[in-house]
Design an enzyme around this catalytic site. Sequence first.
Site, mmCIF file in Angstrom:
data_model
loop_
_atom_site.group_PDB
_atom_site.id
_atom_site.type_symbol
_atom_site.label_atom_id
_atom_site.label_comp_id
_atom_site.label_asym_id
_atom_site.label_seq_id
_atom_site.Cartn_x
_atom_site.Cartn_y
_atom_site.Cartn_z
ATOM 1 N N TYR A 181 75.934 -21.700 141.481
ATOM 2 C CA TYR A 181 76.390 -21.792 140.089
ATOM 3 C C TYR A 181 77.557 -22.771 139.993
ATOM 4 C CZ TYR A 181 78.878 -20.543 135.842
ATOM 5 O OH TYR A 181 79.530 -20.607 134.633
HETATM 6 O O1 LIG Z 1 85.346 -17.894 135.356
HETATM 7 C C1 LIG Z 1 84.213 -18.298 135.492
HETATM 8 O O2 LIG Z 1 84.031 -19.472 135.611
HETATM 9 C C2 LIG Z 1 83.045 -17.368 135.562
HETATM 10 O O3 LIG Z 1 83.459 -16.076 135.139
HETATM 11 C C3 LIG Z 1 82.505 -15.076 135.315
HETATM 12 O O4 LIG Z 1 82.298 -14.860 136.691
HETATM 13 P P1 LIG Z 1 83.170 -13.775 137.413
HETATM 14 O O5 LIG Z 1 84.620 -14.101 137.338
HETATM 15 O O6 LIG Z 1 82.591 -13.579 138.759
HETATM 16 O O7 LIG Z 1 82.959 -12.490 136.454
HETATM 17 P P2 LIG Z 1 82.300 -11.073 136.724
HETATM 18 O O8 LIG Z 1 80.925 -11.199 137.210
HETATM 19 O O9 LIG Z 1 82.519 -10.273 135.504
HETATM 20 O O10 LIG Z 1 83.181 -10.489 137.917
HETATM 21 C C4 LIG Z 1 84.559 -10.205 137.727
HETATM 22 C C5 LIG Z 1 85.135 -9.597 138.970
HETATM 23 O O11 LIG Z 1 84.517 -8.334 139.193
HETATM 24 C C6 LIG Z 1 84.018 -8.269 140.514
HETATM 25 N N1 LIG Z 1 82.816 -7.419 140.530
HETATM 26 C C7 LIG Z 1 81.686 -7.827 139.898
HETATM 27 C C8 LIG Z 1 80.572 -7.036 139.880
HETATM 28 C C9 LIG Z 1 80.597 -5.807 140.536
HETATM 29 O O12 LIG Z 1 79.605 -5.043 140.567
HETATM 30 N N2 LIG Z 1 81.740 -5.435 141.164
HETATM 31 C C10 LIG Z 1 82.858 -6.197 141.170
HETATM 32 O O13 LIG Z 1 83.884 -5.804 141.752
HETATM 33 C C11 LIG Z 1 83.757 -9.684 140.937
HETATM 34 O O14 LIG Z 1 83.821 -9.790 142.326
HETATM 35 C C12 LIG Z 1 84.895 -10.403 140.233
HETATM 36 O O15 LIG Z 1 86.029 -10.366 141.026
HETATM 37 C C13 LIG Z 1 81.189 -15.437 134.638
HETATM 38 O O16 LIG Z 1 80.181 -14.523 134.969
HETATM 39 C C14 LIG Z 1 80.741 -16.843 134.958
HETATM 40 O O17 LIG Z 1 79.623 -17.155 134.160
HETATM 41 C C15 LIG Z 1 81.894 -17.768 134.674
HETATM 42 O O18 LIG Z 1 81.590 -19.080 134.835
#
Ligand SMILES: O=C(O)[C@H]1O[C@H](OP(=O)(O)OP(=O)(O)OC[C@H]2O[C@@H](n3ccc(=O)[nH]c3=O)[C@H](O)[C@@H]2O)[C@H](O)[C@@H](O)[C@@H]1O
Length: 425
Positions: free
Chosen positions: A238
Amino acid sequence: MPSLEEELMFPSTPGKYKGQNRHFHRCFASTSTMFLWALFLIAITASYLCFQSFMDNNNSTSNRFFTGHHWEKQVINSAQIHQAHGMSVLVTGAAGFVGSHVSLALKKRGDGVVGLDNFNNYYDVSLKKARKNLLNENGIFIVEGDINESKLLLKLFDIAKFTHVMHLAAQAGVRYAMENPNSYIHSNIAGLVTLLEVSKNANPQPAIVWASSSSVYGLNEKVPFSESDRTDQPASLYAATKKAGEEITHTYNHIYGLSITGLRFFTVYGPWGRPDMAYFSFTRNILQGKPITIYRGKNRVDLARDFTYIDDVVKGCIGSLDTSGKSTGSGGKKWGPAPYRIFNLGNTSPVTVPMMVGMLEKHLKIKAKKNFVVMPGNGDVPFTHANISSARKEFGYKPNTDLQTGLKKFVRWYLSYYGYNQGKL
Ligand SMILES: O=C(O)[C@H]1O[C@H](OP(=O)(O)OP(=O)(O)OC[C@H]2O[C@@H](n3ccc(=O)[nH]c3=O)[C@H](O)[C@@H]2O)[C@H](O)[C@@H](O)[C@@H]1O
């Protein structure tokens, strides 16, 4: 040369079947008949599938755009500008989270807005349809189509002279890239190029503002992340496609004079958000009494995100559109340099994932069942933290919603949209 039958009967390891040749000849007559029948059935099925897909393509094409005067009128009306010095914006991904909010904000202040969305099923399509209805009620027409459909894009640019494109259509999600890598290439690379090709040929050329991602900072450890920091260590496909998008848009700026602004969004959240994101799926699970999985980094270090509230991001998008400057090309030629800009749109105060869960528990008044696991090697990064001084300097970007307040608004929306019991579905 082996015959076709032999090839098909012994496709992988011919040696393995040596001793069975006599038996094979005895059975040849009946086997070959069966084989011919099988071939015949395969041919029939293949023709049927081809015919179906031909019909689908044709139908979708005619349903989606060449639908005549009424359809064109809807596009023209929706693109109409209702304020002095306003703009006419094509918003791709308009039925998405950020796209729907930006579309509404633009329309509210009198800009013309036409939406485009392919309504793919990466997450609950009914939520996308509900956002679409909301936009329709506010006078915004959404065209159902894909950014890879160049004919559709040409048609749209032909009937509405867009001054700007807010390009938010993308395959989102960091971890899903391991399940379906091609969808990222389809939308974030091929779709982007199709859109840029059509935009560079449009007359006048629009200015383009598009969604990059904080994930381009990949495994960087220097915080906060600044636009000038290296972005050559993506941790996920991604992130790699978003980084590629930044390079691709640069070439269109350089060769064709398209005004380009890339926005690196930092974990945007809020009402009408994306069900695949952690804050959203955690809310659903907590309400359903199901456990949630919280990832942890090395040495049990908590992961952290610079969660950014949707209203702040919308202000950043509109500020970017307002200051984008003009594209300088026409007819495939550039007549002078055009702006090429990249901005972080973050919140500047990272919060750990367990703290985010604590806030949800407070707003939902329910304790979460938490499973802590070591962060799998699935493209995640341990933390994000934006330096936003460039956006502040350029268009006064100043996020003012902290996570506690933003999640309260999200939970209020979630409960009003799904209800307390809907979470149990
Ligand atoms: O900032 C960005 O550029 C990205 O932000 C998000 O990605 P992400 O930060 O990974 O968001 P989440 O999927 O909501 O995860 C947030 C946090 O929760 C954690 N997480 C996620 C899922 C889970 O089941 N458990 C968990 O602890 C992840 O590791 C992460 O630290 C968006 O999903 C992306 O599309 C975007 O581009």
